[in-house]
Motif scaffolding. Structure first.
Motif, PDB file in Angstrom:
ATOM      1  N   VAL A 118       0.847  -1.193   0.000  1.00 16.79           N
ATOM      2  CA  VAL A 118       0.000   0.000   0.000  1.00 16.79           C
ATOM      3  C   VAL A 118       0.883   1.243   0.000  1.00 16.79           C
ATOM      4  CG1 VAL A 118      -1.794   1.314   1.204  1.00 16.79           C
ATOM      5  CG2 VAL A 118      -1.789  -1.186   1.340  1.00 16.79           C
ATOM      6  N   ALA A 119       0.680   2.128  -0.986  1.00 13.75           N
ATOM      7  CA  ALA A 119       1.369   3.431  -0.977  1.00 13.75           C
ATOM      8  C   ALA A 119       0.325   4.471  -0.615  1.00 13.75           C
ATOM      9  CB  ALA A 119       1.966   3.727  -2.348  1.00 13.75           C
ATOM     10  N   SER A 120       0.474   5.054   0.568  1.00 11.03           N
ATOM     11  CA  SER A 120      -0.516   6.022   1.028  1.00 11.03           C
ATOM     12  C   SER A 120      -0.135   7.434   0.613  1.00 11.03           C
ATOM     13  CB  SER A 120      -0.645   5.955   2.550  1.00 11.03           C
ATOM     14  OG  SER A 120      -1.511   6.979   2.978  1.00 11.03           O
ATOM     15  N   GLN A 121      -1.154   8.232   0.266  1.00 12.89           N
ATOM     16  CA  GLN A 121      -0.917   9.625  -0.127  1.00 12.89           C
ATOM     17  C   GLN A 121      -1.264  10.576   1.004  1.00 12.89           C
ATOM     18  OE1 GLN A 121      -3.610  10.240  -3.350  1.00 12.89           O
ATOM     19  NE2 GLN A 121      -2.801   8.603  -4.612  1.00 12.89           N
ATOM     20  N   ILE A 122      -1.527  10.032   2.188  1.00 10.76           N
ATOM     21  CA  ILE A 122      -2.143  10.846   3.237  1.00 10.76           C
ATOM     22  C   ILE A 122      -1.324  12.093   3.575  1.00 10.76           C
ATOM     23  CG2 ILE A 122      -1.219   9.674   5.288  1.00 10.76           C
ATOM     24  CD1 ILE A 122      -4.364   9.756   6.105  1.00 10.76           C
ATOM     25  N   GLU A 123       0.008  11.966   3.544  1.00  8.18           N
ATOM     26  CA  GLU A 123       0.851  13.118   3.875  1.00  8.18           C
ATOM     27  C   GLU A 123       0.600  14.286   2.918  1.00  8.18           C
ATOM     28  OE1 GLU A 123       2.644  13.743   6.507  1.00  8.18           O
ATOM     29  OE2 GLU A 123       2.015  11.803   7.313  1.00  8.18           O
ATOM     30  N   SER A 124       0.369  13.954   1.655  1.00 13.56           N
ATOM     31  CA  SER A 124       0.117  14.993   0.656  1.00 13.56           C
ATOM     32  C   SER A 124      -1.233  15.667   0.903  1.00 13.56           C
ATOM     33  CB  SER A 124       0.160  14.385  -0.739  1.00 13.56           C
ATOM     34  OG  SER A 124      -0.138  15.351  -1.715  1.00 13.56           O
ATOM     35  N   HIS A 125      -2.267  14.848   1.177  1.00 14.69           N
ATOM     36  CA  HIS A 125      -3.622  15.402   1.340  1.00 14.69           C
ATOM     37  C   HIS A 125      -3.817  16.120   2.672  1.00 14.69           C
ATOM     38  CE1 HIS A 125      -4.994  13.670  -2.388  1.00 14.69           C
ATOM     39  NE2 HIS A 125      -4.462  12.510  -2.045  1.00 14.69           N
ATOM     40  N   LYS A 126      -2.999  15.788   3.675  1.00 11.35           N
ATOM     41  CA  LYS A 126      -3.065  16.463   4.983  1.00 11.35           C
ATOM     42  C   LYS A 126      -2.993  17.970   4.824  1.00 11.35           C
ATOM     43  CE  LYS A 126      -1.253  13.514   8.670  1.00 11.35           C
ATOM     44  NZ  LYS A 126      -0.027  13.050   9.295  1.00 11.35           N
ATOM     45  N   ARG A 127      -2.190  18.418   3.856  1.00  7.97           N
ATOM     46  CA  ARG A 127      -2.001  19.850   3.627  1.00  7.97           C
ATOM     47  C   ARG A 127      -3.323  20.551   3.334  1.00  7.97           C
ATOM     48  NH1 ARG A 127       1.614  20.162  -1.383  1.00  7.97           N
ATOM     49  NH2 ARG A 127       0.325  18.396  -1.994  1.00  7.97           N
ATOM     50  N   PHE A 128      -4.282  19.795   2.791  1.00  6.31           N
ATOM     51  CA  PHE A 128      -5.542  20.395   2.361  1.00  6.31           C
ATOM     52  C   PHE A 128      -6.698  20.067   3.310  1.00  6.31           C
ATOM     53  CE2 PHE A 128      -2.997  19.093  -1.358  1.00  6.31           C
ATOM     54  CZ  PHE A 128      -2.607  20.351  -1.784  1.00  6.31           C
ATOM     55  N   GLY A 129      -6.427  19.282   4.342  1.00  7.04           N
ATOM     56  CA  GLY A 129      -7.478  18.915   5.291  1.00  7.04           C
ATOM     57  C   GLY A 129      -8.480  17.933   4.713  1.00  7.04           C
ATOM     58  N   GLY A 130      -8.102  17.235   3.678  1.00  5.68           N
ATOM     59  CA  GLY A 130      -8.990  16.242   3.065  1.00  5.68           C
ATOM     60  C   GLY A 130      -8.420  15.820   1.730  1.00  5.68           C
ATOM     61  N   VAL A 131      -9.008  14.766   1.156  1.00  5.75           N
ATOM     62  CA  VAL A 131      -8.483  14.257  -0.106  1.00  5.75           C
ATOM     63  C   VAL A 131      -8.901  15.163  -1.269  1.00  5.75           C
ATOM     64  CG1 VAL A 131      -8.496  12.306  -1.708  1.00  5.75           C
ATOM     65  CG2 VAL A 131      -8.511  11.898   0.761  1.00  5.75           C
ATOM     66  N   VAL A 132      -7.932  15.644  -2.035  1.00  2.54           N
ATOM     67  CA  VAL A 132      -8.211  16.449  -3.229  1.00  2.54           C
ATOM     68  C   VAL A 132      -8.183  15.514  -4.443  1.00  2.54           C
ATOM     69  CG1 VAL A 132      -7.455  18.389  -4.654  1.00  2.54           C
ATOM     70  CG2 VAL A 132      -7.104  18.456  -2.174  1.00  2.54           C
ATOM     71  N   PRO A 133      -9.334  15.332  -5.111  1.00  2.00           N
ATOM     72  CA  PRO A 133      -9.410  14.328  -6.184  1.00  2.00           C
ATOM     73  C   PRO A 133      -8.324  14.448  -7.258  1.00  2.00           C
ATOM     74  CG  PRO A 133     -11.601  15.075  -5.618  1.00  2.00           C
ATOM     75  CD  PRO A 133     -10.652  15.944  -4.832  1.00  2.00           C
ATOM     76  N   GLU A 134      -8.093  15.658  -7.783  1.00  2.00           N
ATOM     77  CA  GLU A 134      -7.103  15.804  -8.859  1.00  2.00           C
ATOM     78  C   GLU A 134      -5.715  15.391  -8.377  1.00  2.00           C
ATOM     79  OE1 GLU A 134      -7.105  16.305 -12.053  1.00  2.00           O
ATOM     80  OE2 GLU A 134      -4.966  16.682 -12.321  1.00  2.00           O
ATOM     81  N   ILE A 135      -5.401  15.746  -7.140  1.00  2.00           N
ATOM     82  CA  ILE A 135      -4.076  15.402  -6.615  1.00  2.00           C
ATOM     83  C   ILE A 135      -3.981  13.897  -6.357  1.00  2.00           C
ATOM     84  CG2 ILE A 135      -2.576  15.736  -4.591  1.00  2.00           C
ATOM     85  CD1 ILE A 135      -3.439  18.720  -4.739  1.00  2.00           C
ATOM     86  N   ALA A 136      -5.076  13.293  -5.907  1.00  2.00           N
ATOM     87  CA  ALA A 136      -5.095  11.839  -5.708  1.00  2.00           C
ATOM     88  C   ALA A 136      -4.829  11.125  -7.030  1.00  2.00           C
ATOM     89  CB  ALA A 136      -6.445  11.405  -5.132  1.00  2.00           C
ATOM     90  N   SER A 137      -5.494  11.582  -8.093  1.00  3.36           N
ATOM     91  CA  SER A 137      -5.314  10.949  -9.404  1.00  3.36           C
ATOM     92  C   SER A 137      -3.858  11.047  -9.857  1.00  3.36           C
ATOM     93  CB  SER A 137      -6.201  11.617 -10.454  1.00  3.36           C
ATOM     94  OG  SER A 137      -7.546  11.603 -10.045  1.00  3.36           O
ATOM     95  N   ARG A 138      -3.272  12.221  -9.645  1.00  4.11           N
ATOM     96  CA  ARG A 138      -1.871  12.404 -10.068  1.00  4.11           C
ATOM     97  C   ARG A 138      -0.935  11.464  -9.297  1.00  4.11           C
ATOM     98  NH1 ARG A 138      -0.758  18.718 -11.832  1.00  4.11           N
ATOM     99  NH2 ARG A 138      -2.612  18.889 -13.129  1.00  4.11           N
ATOM    100  N   HIS A 139      -1.162  11.354  -7.993  1.00  2.00           N
ATOM    101  CA  HIS A 139      -0.309  10.458  -7.209  1.00  2.00           C
ATOM    102  C   HIS A 139      -0.464   8.993  -7.653  1.00  2.00           C
ATOM    103  CE1 HIS A 139       1.322  13.444  -4.616  1.00  2.00           C
ATOM    104  NE2 HIS A 139       0.210  13.713  -3.959  1.00  2.00           N
ATOM    105  N   HIS A 140      -1.685   8.595  -7.990  1.00  2.00           N
ATOM    106  CA  HIS A 140      -1.884   7.202  -8.429  1.00  2.00           C
ATOM    107  C   HIS A 140      -1.045   6.892  -9.677  1.00  2.00           C
ATOM    108  CE1 HIS A 140      -4.808   5.942  -5.538  1.00  2.00           C
ATOM    109  NE2 HIS A 140      -5.694   6.856  -5.871  1.00  2.00           N
ATOM    110  N   VAL A 141      -0.992   7.860 -10.623  1.00  2.00           N
ATOM    111  CA  VAL A 141      -0.188   7.640 -11.834  1.00  2.00           C
ATOM    112  C   VAL A 141       1.296   7.485 -11.465  1.00  2.00           C
ATOM    113  CG1 VAL A 141       0.519   8.579 -14.078  1.00  2.00           C
ATOM    114  CG2 VAL A 141      -1.797   8.961 -13.260  1.00  2.00           C
ATOM    115  N   GLU A 142       1.728   8.282 -10.469  1.00  2.00           N
ATOM    116  CA  GLU A 142       3.134   8.208 -10.038  1.00  2.00           C
ATOM    117  C   GLU A 142       3.452   6.859  -9.388  1.00  2.00           C
ATOM    118  OE1 GLU A 142       3.297  11.489  -7.306  1.00  2.00           O
ATOM    119  OE2 GLU A 142       2.888  12.957  -8.882  1.00  2.00           O
ATOM    120  N   GLN A 143       2.493   6.302  -8.662  1.00  2.00           N
ATOM    121  CA  GLN A 143       2.763   5.124  -7.830  1.00  2.00           C
ATOM    122  C   GLN A 143       2.436   3.776  -8.477  1.00  2.00           C
ATOM    123  OE1 GLN A 143       4.255   5.064  -4.860  1.00  2.00           O
ATOM    124  NE2 GLN A 143       4.569   7.258  -5.063  1.00  2.00           N
ATOM    125  N   MET A 144       1.531   3.767  -9.466  1.00  2.00           N
ATOM    126  CA  MET A 144       0.929   2.511  -9.913  1.00  2.00           C
ATOM    127  C   MET A 144       1.924   1.409 -10.259  1.00  2.00           C
ATOM    128  SD  MET A 144      -2.252   1.375 -10.239  1.00  2.00           S
ATOM    129  CE  MET A 144      -1.669  -0.067  -9.442  1.00  2.00           C
TER     130      MET A 144
END
Lengths: 340, 230
Positions: free
Chosen positions: A32-58
């Motif tokens: 599992v690669a978690s993006q939580i550290e990135s989304h913490k900055r925004f106080g919740g999951v930002v969809p566009e940023i989540a999608s970008r991270h998935h492409v980086e990690q897949m």
């Protein structure tokens, strides 16, 4: 009989995850690669940023899971992937990767419902006994699901507004706790007494549905009113009172459904299953019932992961459920329609 | 060597199959429909029709952006996953460069454009020199107004290309006058065969770290950086 090896992919929210499960029950690898550290900055999951991270990690996560398993694609029986529900842009990355693998290696493709996955995390702990009842509680879901057999899901209760986890996050924000708020509220609640009177939404007689938006508003109002009067509310007391209200309703309805449906097992599933308050109260309550077994998966199988998707995928594979290369991400995928 | 090219950066879905000697096949549609349900079936169809198996593919070239964020992620994810699992090289080529390649015989500059909404475009400036395509101004996200001002200063004929040209044609015509040139509709469609050709000589990317060239930060990320700037 040959062993069944299913590779599962999960990207419905903010974790990029790949796992391989043997015969539906044994974890061979689980990354599992978690993006939580990135989304913490925004106080919740930002969809566009989540999608970008998935492409980086897949592909990184795929490679790690394959390397750990020491298997090759020729050893696999199928590729299972979360097709929904979730964030559409995030789901898409897993779906496209799964289809690419299915195409490249001529492997069957098995679509999996995210909640079916959460429920099947339990099968990695203990074999399921039917009929059973699953309480699914997470940031996006609060559902009571009845299963009479493998792969069959009947939603007997669900939230009419906020998911329990969502209410936790919003209350945490009111208390200025960092994101994600659930664990912080749980910790504070252990240190305080439930002395503040907060509502419990039982809804109509006999209903197994939930509602947490009224409770959330009551918490926010309590804090505002106290501020206006110049009083301070102890965060520990508020957290304990809020948690007591949530847990009371979840446990009471679960026990009532377990009795009515005469189930052999109660399964806890979803990220909020990590909540100590809920675990303890549910254990006590189930303990009073005769011959009902409670299963709670370990923490890393409660939060989003792909082992649960591969576990559910193993059952769907054996039931002959397949998708072709036109499989799309479905953010509103319905559990009952999916399993019909 | 067989090259598989994938372009999902705009409404145009393009799959190309090119060998050393020839363009074996191209699959192109220009319709507003979901790429996610259609790209892999299109690849499967084209390969099957051309009698090429997945193990016969030696390289993947993907249009890396700019363009639709979701479209780019679909093409790039498929490209990365296929290249990784088939253990073959992956390269990315600018989606705008692929469009510009249709202006090979034009004497002047080429400005391929992709509509980016609210009066903005993704564009860059290219020219051909001795048969080679050369980048004059790098790919960027810019308002159409600002872009035509830049082009106007060049005082050279400019060929505006791409399937989104009709929405922006007027402003180019008004501001560039006789320097604005347009192509027939056939040249406004990026050719996946060109994409394969452009990627043929490129050195392979690190598959894991390869990401689309969005040319822009995610909105939330940009705001966050703005607020956290010292």
């Amino acid at each position: 009989m040959n062993d069944l090896y299913i590779l599962g992919i999960e990207t419905s929210c903010d974790e990029t995850a790949v796992a391989i499960i043997k015969n539906g029950t044994e974890i061979i690898s689980n990354v599992v690669a978690s993006q939580i550290e990135s989304h913490k900055r925004f106080g919740g999951v930002v969809p566009e940023i989540a999608s970008r991270h998935h492409v980086e990690q897949m592909t990184i996560v795929l490679e790690e899971a394959m390397n750990e398993s020491k298997l090759t694609f020729q050893d696999l029986s199928a590729i299972a992937v979360t097709a929904g529900p979730g964030l559409v842009g995030a789901l898409l990355i897993g779906v496209e990767a799964a289809k690419s693998l299915s195409f490249a290696h001529s492997l069957p493709l098995v679509p999996v419902h995210h909640i079916a996955g959460h429920i099947y995390a339990n099968r990695l702990v203990k074999e399921m006994q039917f009929p059973l009842l699953a309480l699914v509680v997470s940031g996006g879901h609060t559902e009571l699901i009845y299963m009479k057999e493998h792969g069959h899901f009947e939603v007997i209760g669900e939230t009419r507004d906020d998911a329990a986890g969502e209410a936790y996050d919003k209350v945490a924000r009111t208390l200025n706790l960092p994101y994600p708020g659930g664990p912080h509220i749980d910790r504070l609640a252990q240190e305080g007494e439930a002395t503040i009177d907060l509502p419990r939404a039982w809804l109509e007689e006999g209903s197994y549905d939930f509602s947490f938006s009224g409770l959330k508003s009551a918490v926010i109002n309590t804090v505002h009113n106290a501020e206006q009067r110049g009083e301070t509310i102890k965060p520990e007391a508020l957290a304990a009172s809020f948690q007591a209200s949530v847990v009371d309703v979840l446990v009471e309805k679960t026990i009532r459904a377990a009795k009515q449906y005469n189930v052999k097992q109660v399964l806890l599933a979803g990220g909020v299953a990590a909540n100590q308050g809920l675990r303890v109260r549910l254990e006590q309550a189930i303990g009073t019932l005769d011959n009902v077994d409670l299963i709670i998966p370990p923490l890393k199988l409660c939060t989003d992961n792909a082992a649960m998707i591969a576990a559910a995928g193993s059952i769907f594979y054996e039931k002959g459920i397949r998708a072709d290369l036109s499989l799309n991400a479905n953010p509103g995928l319905d559990l009952e329609a999916f399993s019909r | 060597m067989n090259i598989l090219a994938i372009d999902t950066s705009t409404d145009v879905l393009g799959i190309g199959l090119v060998s050393d000697e020839k363009v074996i096949g191209e699959y192109i549609t220009n319709i507003k429909r979901n790429h996610s349900t259609r790209v892999l079936p299109a690849i499967e169809y084209l390969l099957k029709d051309c009698g090429i198996q997945t193990k016969d593919i030696n390289k993947i070239v993907v249009a890396e952006g700019p363009g639709s964020y979701t479209g780019l992620r679909i093409g790039v994810t498929i490209g990365k996953t296929l290249a990784w699992t088939l253990k073959i090289p992956l390269v990315g080529v600018s989606s705008l460069k692929v469009m510009a390649a249709s202006g090979r015989y034009f004497d002047g500059y080429i400005s391929p454009i992709i509509d980016a909404r609210r009066g903005n475009i993704y564009t860059g400036l290219y020219k051909f020199e001795n048969g080679e395509i050369i980048e004059v101004l790098e790919d960027q996200h810019i308002s159409t107004e600002d872009w035509v001002l830049k082009l106007n200063a060049m005082e050279k004929p400019i060929l505006v290309l791409g399937s989104d040209v009709p929405q922006h044609k007027e402003i180019f015509t008004v501001r560039l006058n006789e320097f604005a040139c347009f192509a027939p509709i056939t040249d406004n469609i990026p050719r996946p065969g060109e994409l394969a050709l452009l990627g043929r000589q490129l050195v392979e990317e690190n598959i894991h770290s390869f990401v689309p060239n969005y040319t822009r930060l995610a909105e939330a990320e940009a705001k966050w950086r703005e607020q956290n700037r010292r």
